[in-house]
Enzyme design. Structure first.
Site, PDB file in Angstrom:
ATOM      1  N   ILE A  70       0.895  -1.263  -0.066  1.00 46.15           N
ATOM      2  CA  ILE A  70      -0.162   0.047   0.111  1.00 46.15           C
ATOM      3  C   ILE A  70       0.845   1.311   0.025  1.00 46.15           C
ATOM      4  O   ILE A  70       1.905   1.061   0.617  1.00 46.15           O
ATOM      5  CB  ILE A  70      -0.961  -0.055   1.391  1.00 46.15           C
ATOM      6  CG1 ILE A  70      -2.021   1.167   1.164  1.00 46.15           C
ATOM      7  CG2 ILE A  70      -0.047   0.123   2.374  1.00 46.15           C
ATOM      8  CD1 ILE A  70      -2.986   0.987   2.355  1.00 46.15           C
ATOM      9  N   GLY A 133       0.389  -5.241   1.102  1.00 44.36           N
ATOM     10  CA  GLY A 133      -0.483  -5.388   0.420  1.00 44.36           C
ATOM     11  C   GLY A 133      -0.486  -6.201  -0.857  1.00 44.36           C
ATOM     12  O   GLY A 133      -1.549  -6.795  -1.531  1.00 44.36           O
ATOM     13  N   GLU A 156       2.961  -5.506   7.671  1.00 49.10           N
ATOM     14  CA  GLU A 156       2.053  -4.625   8.483  1.00 49.10           C
ATOM     15  C   GLU A 156       2.499  -4.215   9.927  1.00 49.10           C
ATOM     16  O   GLU A 156       2.555  -3.162  10.321  1.00 49.10           O
ATOM     17  CB  GLU A 156       0.440  -5.045   8.367  1.00 49.10           C
ATOM     18  CG  GLU A 156      -0.042  -4.835   7.161  1.00 49.10           C
ATOM     19  CD  GLU A 156       0.366  -5.944   5.898  1.00 49.10           C
ATOM     20  OE1 GLU A 156      -0.333  -5.855   4.765  1.00 49.10           O
ATOM     21  OE2 GLU A 156       1.118  -7.043   6.143  1.00 49.10           O
ATOM     22  N   ASP A 164      -5.375  -6.036   7.550  1.00 52.92           N
ATOM     23  CA  ASP A 164      -6.760  -6.155   7.421  1.00 52.92           C
ATOM     24  C   ASP A 164      -7.498  -6.128   6.354  1.00 52.92           C
ATOM     25  O   ASP A 164      -8.823  -5.961   6.242  1.00 52.92           O
ATOM     26  CB  ASP A 164      -7.090  -4.723   8.465  1.00 52.92           C
ATOM     27  CG  ASP A 164      -6.656  -3.394   7.637  1.00 52.92           C
ATOM     28  OD1 ASP A 164      -6.249  -3.392   6.665  1.00 52.92           O
ATOM     29  OD2 ASP A 164      -7.012  -2.221   8.266  1.00 52.92           O
TER      30      ASP A 164
END
Length: 290
Positions: A70, A133, A156, A164
């Site tokens: 991400i 991601g 993460e 998540d």
């Protein structure tokens, strides 16, 4: 597909019935910003549902990496917002902030779940970095292959949050809930292509990744599209239900699906010496929509 995307490149091989989807933000190692995130959801909700002839999808990344995760610098994700950036009139009530932010996470989950729920198989060809991601993304594919230089990380926890959008839910279903999977989730450490293969996260390490991945796609696309779609449908249902429920599900499904003309076409294809049997099967119909 009569849609243009800014951060995805989509090409359709009409002869082989394979669609190639490329993450196309190479200057950022295909880090996913909010725009790309929504494009992924939109693309995979359409592919295989519009009568486009798509029977298999090859998912890959443009440039030196598959996906660096991400893009946390994108303020639309709200990950790096400082207190000074908050509007004065915004309430500090935690419950209100929770109820406001939760739909965004659900929307992000839905965009990646569109890959998993795509009616045709998705083959991910992973090279270079597959971080954070990127692991979430590749977990949604049906088949994963990687190059020898691939590096994976469930990054993460090192960024201060729990994953998540799917890794913690899908990765243990793929590789098991064993000690090493938990260690990788807790530490955020890198693991290489050979370990990914040992864990069962990828099918195999391929020195010629693109050729190997396309070969898998072509082999899938040569089969009956009804049989392949039905198989994916049953595999996903059975993953989340008991054996008894899965058996009942496929019995009900095949009571109708076995009436297809593809049974005879498949028999002809099996006895034919020609490698290209695509023309023997009728195209799938577009989804009926309101």
């Amino acid at each position: 597909m009569d849609v243009t995307f800014k951060y995805l490149s989509i090409s359709h091989d009409l002869e082989k019935n394979v669609v190639i989807v490329k993450l196309n933000r190479p200057s950022k190692r295909n880090a996913i910003n909010s725009k790309m995130w929504k494009e992924i959801g939109k693309a995979f909700r359409m592919l295989g549902t519009t009568g486009d002839g798509c029977r298999c999808i090859l998912l890959m990344g443009e440039g030196k990496s598959f996906c660096a995760g991400i893009d946390i610098s994108d303020q639309n994700f709200g990950l790096l917002q400082s207190n000074s950036d908050e509007k004065q009139q915004e309430p500090s009530d935690v419950a209100r902030k929770y109820l406001s932010f939760r739909p965004k996470i659900l929307e992000m989950q839905s965009c990646l779940t569109a890959i998993e729920e795509c009616p045709v198989p998705v083959v991910a060809a992973i090279h270079g970095a597959c971080i954070g991601g990127g692991v979430d993304l590749s977990c949604c594919a049906d088949i994963r292959l990687c190059s020898p230089d691939a590096i994976f990380s469930i990054r993460e926890t090192r960024l201060g949050l729990a994953a998540d959008v799917g890794t913690l839910q899908r990765l243990p279903r793929i590789c098991g809930h064993g000690s090493r999977i938990r260690e990788l989730c807790f530490t955020g450490e890198d693991f290489d292509a050979l370990e990914a293969a040992r864990l069962g996260f990828i099918s195999r390490v391929c020195p010629d990744l693109m050729a190997s991945a396309m070969q898998v796609c072509e082999r899938i696309a040569r089969n009956s599209p009804v049989a392949v779609a039905s198989t994916k449908f049953s595999l996903h249902y059975s993953r989340d239900h008991s054996v008894r429920e899965g058996l009942e599900h496929i019995a009900c499904h095949n009571a109708a699906a076995l009436m297809t003309n593809d049974l005879m076409a498949s028999a002809i294809a099996s006895s034919s010496k020609e490698s290209n049997s695509n023309g023997l099967f009728y195209p799938m119909l577009p989804y009926s929509r309101l």
